[in-house]
Write a protein that holds these residues in place. Structure first.
Motif, short mmCIF file in Angstrom:
data_model
loop_
_atom_site.label_atom_id
_atom_site.label_comp_id
_atom_site.label_asym_id
_atom_site.label_seq_id
_atom_site.Cartn_x
_atom_site.Cartn_y
_atom_site.Cartn_z
N LEU A 1 -117.09 -23.41 42.06
CA LEU A 1 -117.65 -22.13 41.59
C LEU A 1 -118.14 -22.22 39.99
CD1 LEU A 1 -115.40 -19.25 43.00
CD2 LEU A 1 -117.54 -20.25 44.03
N HIS A 2 -117.60 -23.26 39.48
CA HIS A 2 -117.76 -23.53 37.95
C HIS A 2 -117.73 -22.17 36.95
CE1 HIS A 2 -118.96 -27.61 38.73
NE2 HIS A 2 -119.64 -27.25 39.50
N LEU A 3 -116.53 -21.64 37.33
CA LEU A 3 -116.27 -20.40 36.37
C LEU A 3 -115.44 -20.69 35.19
CD1 LEU A 3 -114.40 -18.21 39.48
CD2 LEU A 3 -116.98 -18.22 38.51
N ARG A 4 -115.34 -21.95 35.09
CA ARG A 4 -114.81 -22.66 33.84
C ARG A 4 -115.60 -24.01 33.55
NH1 ARG A 4 -111.87 -19.62 30.92
NH2 ARG A 4 -110.45 -21.03 30.09
N PRO A 5 -115.63 -24.31 32.33
CA PRO A 5 -116.50 -25.56 32.21
C PRO A 5 -115.84 -26.75 32.49
CG PRO A 5 -115.79 -24.70 30.04
CD PRO A 5 -115.20 -23.53 31.28
N ALA A 6 -116.94 -27.74 32.87
CA ALA A 6 -116.29 -29.15 33.59
C ALA A 6 -115.76 -28.84 34.66
CB ALA A 6 -115.40 -29.72 32.70
N ALA B 1 -110.66 -33.51 45.15
CA ALA B 1 -111.69 -33.02 44.24
C ALA B 1 -112.73 -34.03 44.31
CB ALA B 1 -111.33 -32.73 43.08
N PHE B 2 -114.09 -33.74 44.15
CA PHE B 2 -115.15 -34.80 44.01
C PHE B 2 -116.25 -34.42 43.08
CE2 PHE B 2 -113.52 -34.29 48.49
CZ PHE B 2 -113.22 -35.44 48.92
N ARG B 3 -116.75 -35.50 42.61
CA ARG B 3 -117.93 -35.50 41.80
C ARG B 3 -119.04 -36.27 42.87
NH1 ARG B 3 -118.78 -33.91 37.03
NH2 ARG B 3 -117.38 -33.60 35.46
N TRP B 4 -120.20 -35.78 42.51
CA TRP B 4 -121.30 -36.17 43.68
C TRP B 4 -122.16 -37.06 42.86
CZ3 TRP B 4 -119.17 -35.18 47.37
CH2 TRP B 4 -118.85 -33.96 48.07
N LYS B 5 -122.80 -38.01 43.40
CA LYS B 5 -123.69 -38.95 42.94
C LYS B 5 -125.09 -38.05 42.38
CE LYS B 5 -122.47 -42.78 45.58
NZ LYS B 5 -122.76 -43.83 46.60
N ASP B 6 -125.53 -38.55 41.71
CA ASP B 6 -126.94 -37.73 41.27
C ASP B 6 -127.95 -37.31 42.21
OD1 ASP B 6 -125.97 -37.84 38.60
OD2 ASP B 6 -127.33 -39.54 37.99
N ASP B 7 -128.10 -38.10 43.32
CA ASP B 7 -128.97 -37.72 44.38
C ASP B 7 -128.63 -36.78 45.47
OD1 ASP B 7 -127.16 -39.57 45.53
OD2 ASP B 7 -128.89 -40.71 46.52
N VAL B 8 -127.38 -36.30 45.41
CA VAL B 8 -126.84 -35.42 46.32
C VAL B 8 -127.68 -34.02 46.27
CG1 VAL B 8 -124.82 -33.92 47.17
CG2 VAL B 8 -124.71 -36.46 46.54
N THR B 9 -128.11 -33.40 47.34
CA THR B 9 -128.81 -32.05 47.29
C THR B 9 -127.92 -31.01 47.72
OG1 THR B 9 -129.64 -32.43 49.49
CG2 THR B 9 -130.86 -33.50 47.66
N GLU B 10 -128.37 -29.83 47.70
CA GLU B 10 -127.83 -28.57 48.10
C GLU B 10 -127.58 -28.72 49.78
OE1 GLU B 10 -128.72 -24.69 46.59
OE2 GLU B 10 -129.38 -25.47 44.70
#
Length: 103
Positions: free
Chosen positions: A45-50, A7-16
């Motif tokens: 899908l962000h069906l749940r928060p966080a 699982a990954f969290r992206w840097k702020d500058d990552v685009t679609e």
């Protein structure tokens, strides 16, 4: 069998567009690595928060197959071209599964 989930969290500058290119590259990569029995990757899908921004799930026969996948030149190339510059945080887990659990 082993289920590998990253699982990954992206840097702020990552685009679609970055995420779409990564997903296409990972999908193509997976078809060329014989140790991978099943594979999926995509945005949360962000069906749940966080939660994370993106996930990858691979099913492999054993630890040797996991190593072969993660060390495969095609996987390394996707990391170098796409994934490495996008990651702010990464987590991974490997779980034992019974054959056919996700059939």
């Amino acid at each position: 069998m082993i289920l590998h989930l990253a699982a990954f969290r992206w840097k702020d500058d990552v685009t679609e567009a970055d995420v779409s290119a990564l997903t296409a590259a990972l999908s193509e990569m997976a078809t060329g690595i014989p140790e991978i029995k099943s594979y999926t990757a995509g945005p949360n899908l962000h069906l749940r928060p966080a939660g994370s921004d993106y996930g990858v799930v691979a099913i492999l026969d054993d630890a040797a197959g996991l190593d072969a996948y993660l060390d495969h030149p095609d996987h390394v190339a996707v990391y170098e071209k796409h994934l490495g510059r996008m990651i702010a945080e990464r987590s991974a887990v490997q779980l034992p599964i019974e054959s056919g659990s996700f059939a």
